[in-house]
Design a protein around this motif. Sequence first.
Motif, mmCIF file in Angstrom:
data_model
loop_
_atom_site.group_PDB
_atom_site.id
_atom_site.type_symbol
_atom_site.label_atom_id
_atom_site.label_comp_id
_atom_site.label_asym_id
_atom_site.label_seq_id
_atom_site.Cartn_x
_atom_site.Cartn_y
_atom_site.Cartn_z
ATOM 1 N N GLY A 13 6.963 4.673 -3.906
ATOM 2 C CA GLY A 13 7.948 5.228 -4.820
ATOM 3 C C GLY A 13 9.305 4.733 -4.355
ATOM 4 N N MET A 14 9.875 5.410 -3.401
ATOM 5 C CA MET A 14 11.155 4.994 -2.826
ATOM 6 C C MET A 14 10.997 3.776 -1.914
ATOM 7 S SD MET A 14 12.892 8.701 -2.092
ATOM 8 C CE MET A 14 14.308 7.998 -1.303
ATOM 9 N N GLY A 15 9.817 3.545 -1.394
ATOM 10 C CA GLY A 15 9.592 2.443 -0.460
ATOM 11 C C GLY A 15 9.400 1.079 -1.091
ATOM 12 N N LYS A 16 9.315 1.019 -2.404
ATOM 13 C CA LYS A 16 9.091 -0.280 -3.059
ATOM 14 C C LYS A 16 10.213 -1.260 -2.747
ATOM 15 C CE LYS A 16 7.692 -2.403 -7.431
ATOM 16 N NZ LYS A 16 7.538 -3.671 -6.848
ATOM 17 N N LYS A 17 11.455 -0.808 -2.757
ATOM 18 C CA LYS A 17 12.579 -1.697 -2.427
ATOM 19 C C LYS A 17 12.484 -2.173 -0.979
ATOM 20 C CE LYS A 17 15.092 -2.016 -6.124
ATOM 21 N NZ LYS A 17 15.187 -3.265 -6.821
ATOM 22 N N ARG A 18 12.082 -1.282 -0.081
ATOM 23 C CA ARG A 18 11.918 -1.660 1.320
ATOM 24 C C ARG A 18 10.824 -2.725 1.451
ATOM 25 N NH1 ARG A 18 11.058 3.147 3.625
ATOM 26 N NH2 ARG A 18 13.267 3.450 3.924
ATOM 27 N N ALA A 19 9.751 -2.557 0.723
ATOM 28 C CA ALA A 19 8.670 -3.538 0.765
ATOM 29 C C ALA A 19 9.150 -4.889 0.248
ATOM 30 C CB ALA A 19 7.476 -3.038 -0.054
ATOM 31 N N GLU A 20 9.919 -4.873 -0.838
ATOM 32 C CA GLU A 20 10.470 -6.123 -1.381
ATOM 33 C C GLU A 20 11.373 -6.810 -0.362
ATOM 34 O OE1 GLU A 20 12.372 -4.698 -4.921
ATOM 35 O OE2 GLU A 20 10.506 -4.729 -6.079
ATOM 36 N N GLN A 21 12.199 -6.031 0.332
ATOM 37 C CA GLN A 21 13.081 -6.604 1.347
ATOM 38 C C GLN A 21 12.273 -7.228 2.480
ATOM 39 O OE1 GLN A 21 15.424 -3.105 2.162
ATOM 40 N NE2 GLN A 21 17.185 -3.964 1.069
ATOM 41 N N CYS A 22 11.234 -6.552 2.926
ATOM 42 C CA CYS A 22 10.389 -7.099 3.997
ATOM 43 C C CYS A 22 9.732 -8.403 3.559
ATOM 44 C CB CYS A 22 9.317 -6.092 4.396
ATOM 45 S SG CYS A 22 9.934 -4.639 5.242
ATOM 46 N N ALA A 23 9.276 -8.432 2.318
ATOM 47 C CA ALA A 23 8.598 -9.620 1.811
ATOM 48 C C ALA A 23 9.540 -10.807 1.674
ATOM 49 C CB ALA A 23 7.942 -9.310 0.464
ATOM 50 N N GLN A 24 10.842 -10.539 1.492
ATOM 51 C CA GLN A 24 11.802 -11.611 1.220
ATOM 52 C C GLN A 24 12.689 -11.967 2.412
ATOM 53 O OE1 GLN A 24 13.939 -10.066 -2.148
ATOM 54 N NE2 GLN A 24 12.175 -10.204 -3.497
ATOM 55 N N THR A 25 12.596 -11.236 3.505
ATOM 56 C CA THR A 25 13.505 -11.439 4.635
ATOM 57 C C THR A 25 12.919 -12.432 5.631
ATOM 58 O OG1 THR A 25 14.419 -9.229 4.395
ATOM 59 C CG2 THR A 25 14.692 -10.283 6.532
ATOM 60 N N LEU A 26 13.705 -13.423 5.959
ATOM 61 C CA LEU A 26 13.299 -14.396 6.962
ATOM 62 C C LEU A 26 13.108 -13.688 8.292
ATOM 63 C CD1 LEU A 26 12.846 -17.420 7.460
ATOM 64 C CD2 LEU A 26 15.260 -17.567 8.090
ATOM 65 N N GLY A 27 11.995 -13.930 8.937
ATOM 66 C CA GLY A 27 11.696 -13.299 10.215
ATOM 67 C C GLY A 27 10.921 -12.003 10.083
ATOM 68 N N ALA A 28 10.692 -11.576 8.845
ATOM 69 C CA ALA A 28 9.894 -10.374 8.581
ATOM 70 C C ALA A 28 8.678 -10.770 7.758
ATOM 71 C CB ALA A 28 10.723 -9.343 7.817
ATOM 72 N N GLU A 29 7.633 -10.010 7.924
ATOM 73 C CA GLU A 29 6.404 -10.255 7.159
ATOM 74 C C GLU A 29 5.848 -8.915 6.687
ATOM 75 O OE1 GLU A 29 1.855 -11.752 8.008
ATOM 76 O OE2 GLU A 29 3.441 -12.479 9.296
ATOM 77 N N LEU A 30 5.674 -8.762 5.397
ATOM 78 C CA LEU A 30 5.049 -7.563 4.850
ATOM 79 C C LEU A 30 3.549 -7.715 5.045
ATOM 80 C CD1 LEU A 30 5.433 -4.875 3.386
ATOM 81 C CD2 LEU A 30 5.283 -6.139 1.228
ATOM 82 N N THR A 31 2.976 -6.854 5.865
ATOM 83 C CA THR A 31 1.580 -6.990 6.274
ATOM 84 C C THR A 31 0.639 -6.052 5.534
ATOM 85 O OG1 THR A 31 2.337 -7.632 8.461
ATOM 86 C CG2 THR A 31 0.062 -6.977 8.290
ATOM 87 N N ALA A 32 1.125 -4.851 5.204
ATOM 88 C CA ALA A 32 0.283 -3.867 4.524
ATOM 89 C C ALA A 32 1.169 -2.840 3.843
ATOM 90 C CB ALA A 32 -0.646 -3.166 5.506
ATOM 91 N N ILE A 33 0.593 -2.159 2.873
ATOM 92 C CA ILE A 33 1.285 -1.067 2.212
ATOM 93 C C ILE A 33 0.348 0.134 2.182
ATOM 94 C CG2 ILE A 33 2.979 -2.302 0.844
ATOM 95 C CD1 ILE A 33 0.005 -1.330 -0.983
ATOM 96 N N CYS A 34 0.946 1.311 2.214
ATOM 97 C CA CYS A 34 0.171 2.545 2.222
ATOM 98 C C CYS A 34 0.730 3.461 1.139
ATOM 99 C CB CYS A 34 0.277 3.207 3.594
ATOM 100 S SG CYS A 34 -0.681 4.724 3.770
ATOM 101 N N ASP A 35 -0.134 3.931 0.266
ATOM 102 C CA ASP A 35 0.282 4.833 -0.796
ATOM 103 C C ASP A 35 -0.943 5.593 -1.276
ATOM 104 O OD1 ASP A 35 2.965 4.804 -2.810
ATOM 105 O OD2 ASP A 35 1.162 5.760 -3.602
ATOM 106 N N ILE A 36 -0.757 6.843 -1.657
ATOM 107 C CA ILE A 36 -1.898 7.619 -2.143
ATOM 108 C C ILE A 36 -2.233 7.315 -3.602
ATOM 109 C CG2 ILE A 36 -1.604 9.482 -0.479
ATOM 110 C CD1 ILE A 36 -0.284 11.127 -2.719
ATOM 111 N N SER A 37 -1.301 6.689 -4.311
ATOM 112 C CA SER A 37 -1.521 6.351 -5.714
ATOM 113 C C SER A 37 -2.306 5.048 -5.825
ATOM 114 C CB SER A 37 -0.177 6.188 -6.437
ATOM 115 O OG SER A 37 -0.367 5.564 -7.691
ATOM 116 N N GLU A 38 -3.465 5.126 -6.409
ATOM 117 C CA GLU A 38 -4.283 3.925 -6.576
ATOM 118 C C GLU A 38 -3.603 2.911 -7.487
ATOM 119 O OE1 GLU A 38 -8.795 2.448 -7.648
ATOM 120 O OE2 GLU A 38 -8.371 4.587 -7.518
ATOM 121 N N ASP A 39 -2.961 3.382 -8.549
ATOM 122 C CA ASP A 39 -2.280 2.459 -9.465
ATOM 123 C C ASP A 39 -1.199 1.658 -8.747
ATOM 124 O OD1 ASP A 39 -3.835 3.256 -11.627
ATOM 125 O OD2 ASP A 39 -2.368 4.712 -12.341
#
Length: 69
Positions: A13-39
Amino acid sequence: MTKPVRFAVVGLGMGKKRAEQCAQTLGAELTAICDISEDRGRKAEKEWAIPWIRNFDELITRDDIDVVG
C-alpha cells in the motif's frame, strides 16, 4: 565493484513507492516483496520479476535479503 544492497519491502500500500525506489536505485536491488493481499502481491511479483511472500516470518528467514523496509 561492491555488491548491491538487497531489499525486501513489506506492505505494498504505502510501500509501493519504496519498492519502486529500490528497484530503480543504483546500488540497491529489490529482492522480494511481502503483502497479505494476493492481488497486490501477484501484480508486483510480475512487474518486478521477484518473489511475492505473504508470510512475514518466512520473509525474514531468507538469506538473500539485507534490509527489510
